[in-house]
Design a protein around this motif. Structure first.
Motif, short mmCIF file in Angstrom:
data_model
loop_
_atom_site.label_atom_id
_atom_site.label_comp_id
_atom_site.label_asym_id
_atom_site.label_seq_id
_atom_site.Cartn_x
_atom_site.Cartn_y
_atom_site.Cartn_z
N GLY A 1 -8.07 13.25 10.67
CA GLY A 1 -6.79 13.72 10.05
C GLY A 1 -5.47 13.18 10.57
N LEU A 2 -5.59 12.58 11.93
CA LEU A 2 -4.57 11.81 12.52
C LEU A 2 -4.23 10.90 11.89
CD1 LEU A 2 -2.53 11.72 14.95
CD2 LEU A 2 -4.47 10.89 16.26
N VAL A 3 -5.26 10.09 11.38
CA VAL A 3 -5.34 8.90 10.68
C VAL A 3 -4.67 9.13 9.43
CG1 VAL A 3 -6.70 7.08 9.59
CG2 VAL A 3 -7.49 7.76 11.73
N ILE A 4 -4.75 9.95 8.78
CA ILE A 4 -4.17 10.27 7.42
C ILE A 4 -2.53 10.60 7.82
CG2 ILE A 4 -3.91 12.15 5.68
CD1 ILE A 4 -6.99 12.64 6.01
N THR B 1 -17.03 2.80 -0.49
CA THR B 1 -16.31 2.11 -1.60
C THR B 1 -14.94 1.98 -1.41
OG1 THR B 1 -18.05 2.53 -2.99
CG2 THR B 1 -16.05 1.45 -3.99
N LEU B 2 -14.28 3.17 -1.09
CA LEU B 2 -12.82 3.34 -0.93
C LEU B 2 -12.64 2.42 0.52
CD1 LEU B 2 -11.36 6.72 -2.07
CD2 LEU B 2 -11.07 4.40 -2.92
N TRP B 3 -13.41 2.63 1.42
CA TRP B 3 -12.98 2.18 2.83
C TRP B 3 -13.05 0.56 2.59
CZ3 TRP B 3 -11.48 2.38 7.61
CH2 TRP B 3 -12.12 1.55 8.62
N LEU B 4 -14.02 0.00 2.00
CA LEU B 4 -14.12 -1.55 1.84
C LEU B 4 -12.95 -1.68 0.97
CD1 LEU B 4 -17.99 -2.18 1.06
CD2 LEU B 4 -16.57 -2.44 3.38
N LEU B 5 -12.66 -1.17 -0.01
CA LEU B 5 -11.51 -1.68 -0.68
C LEU B 5 -10.10 -1.72 -0.07
CD1 LEU B 5 -10.62 -2.43 -3.67
CD2 LEU B 5 -10.39 0.04 -4.22
N SER B 6 -9.89 -0.38 0.85
CA SER B 6 -8.80 -0.49 1.51
C SER B 6 -8.82 -1.38 2.51
CB SER B 6 -8.51 0.90 2.32
OG SER B 6 -9.66 0.82 3.34
N PHE C 1 0.03 0.37 -1.24
CA PHE C 1 -1.40 0.69 -1.91
C PHE C 1 -2.41 0.88 -1.08
CE2 PHE C 1 -4.84 -1.11 -4.55
CZ PHE C 1 -5.22 0.12 -5.33
N SER C 2 -2.44 -0.18 -0.01
CA SER C 2 -3.60 -0.06 0.92
C SER C 2 -3.50 1.16 1.80
CB SER C 2 -3.52 -1.25 1.97
OG SER C 2 -4.21 -1.34 3.01
N ASP C 3 -2.28 1.80 2.16
CA ASP C 3 -2.14 2.75 2.98
C ASP C 3 -2.58 3.95 2.05
OD1 ASP C 3 -1.53 1.67 5.46
OD2 ASP C 3 0.86 1.61 4.74
N CYS C 4 -2.30 4.04 0.96
CA CYS C 4 -2.86 5.34 0.20
C CYS C 4 -4.25 5.21 -0.30
CB CYS C 4 -2.13 5.02 -1.41
SG CYS C 4 -0.28 5.29 -1.35
N ALA D 1 2.98 5.59 7.69
CA ALA D 1 3.13 4.19 7.35
C ALA D 1 3.63 3.95 5.70
CB ALA D 1 1.94 3.66 7.35
N CYS D 2 3.21 4.94 4.74
CA CYS D 2 3.67 4.87 3.51
C CYS D 2 5.11 5.03 3.43
CB CYS D 2 2.99 6.10 2.79
SG CYS D 2 1.24 5.62 2.37
N TYR D 3 5.85 5.88 4.35
CA TYR D 3 7.06 5.94 4.63
C TYR D 3 8.03 4.52 5.17
CZ TYR D 3 11.68 7.41 6.51
OH TYR D 3 13.12 7.46 6.83
N ALA D 4 7.35 3.98 6.11
CA ALA D 4 7.75 2.88 6.41
C ALA D 4 8.00 1.70 5.32
CB ALA D 4 6.93 2.26 7.63
#
Length: 238
Positions: free
Chosen positions: A37-40, A166-171, A200-203, A46-49
């Motif tokens: 949750g902290l990572v999120i 899959t999402l982890w590798l894609l990110s 996009f990567s952070d999302c 980071a998305c704001y940045a």
């Protein structure tokens, strides 16, 4: 008249290997979920940045100038740097606790079914740090632990595990591309494009972290329920 004996409690088909005994993964599971949750939270920052960087570089690319733009650019760069540090700290802390949780999950899974694992126990940690094989070995370890932790006689699917991995590798791939694009950017427009890719990567990382929480919670619950069902060589979690 002879009283009939009760039917014996079913036991798993495989005995636990030496050095393996059941221990509750609940506390480590909760800690791992909280840190994810902290990572999120840091990813959202980071998305704001990223958005600030896109806004400023977009104005620069359009030829906007002035003292206000310089102040905004300095602010965007400062927020971007803070976000990167926050993400790094959160990821390292989460990785340490996650690996402790995964090790306990793996040992418990060996108690449930010692023959259902394609990788040796040491790969539970080492697989994450070995190049190339870290693209699929960790997923295999989690999937085998998932199968061993499923209720006896049931067929467990791997949809949550596969979606998370899959999402982890894609990110990771998108993040590497975005970081390289940012380093190589020479114009404001190229920086804006790199910041867009990083957004996009952070999302993607947020989505992967949400699925990771789901996997941690579900796998922890599966193991506790199976251990407390009484269908074990040992009666309960230690």
């Amino acid at each position: 008249m002879t009283t009939p004996m009760p039917a014996p409690m079913p036991t798993p088909p495989y005995g636990a290997p030496p050095g393996a005994w059941l221990r509750s993964p609940a506390a480590l599971g909760r800690a791992t979920a909280l840190l994810l949750g902290l990572v999120i939270a840091t990813d959202l920052f980071a998305c704001y940045a990223d958005w600030l960087e896109m806004d400023v570089t977009g104005d620069l690319a359009d030829g906007v100038s002035g003292a206000d733009l310089i102040d905004r650019a300095d602010h965007a760069d400062a927020v971007y740097g803070i976000a990167g540090i926050a993400q790094g700290v959160a990821i390292v802390a989460t990785a340490v606790v996650y690996l402790c949780w995964l090790w306990r999950i793996r040992v418990n899974a060996e108690v449930f079914d010692a023959s259902g694992h394609r990788m040796k126990r040491g790969w539970t940690i080492g697989a994450w740090f070995c190049p190339v094989v870290n693209l699929w070995f960790p997923r295999r370890i989690v999937a085998d632990s998932w199968d061993a932790s499923a209720p006896w006689g049931s067929r467990s699917g791997h949809r949550p595990v596969n979606a998370w991995w899959t999402l982890w590798l894609l990110s990771l791939l998108v993040d590497q591309y975005a970081a390289r694009s940012y380093r190589q950017a020479e114009t404001a427009e190229e920086v804006r494009q790199a910041a867009t890719t990083m957004l996009f990567s952070d999302c993607l990382d947020i989505a992967a972290a949400v699925l990771a929480i789901m996997v941690v919670v579900l796998l922890t619950r599966m193991q506790e329920r199976k251990a407390l069902s009484g269908e074990l060589p040992t009666p309960a979690l230690g």
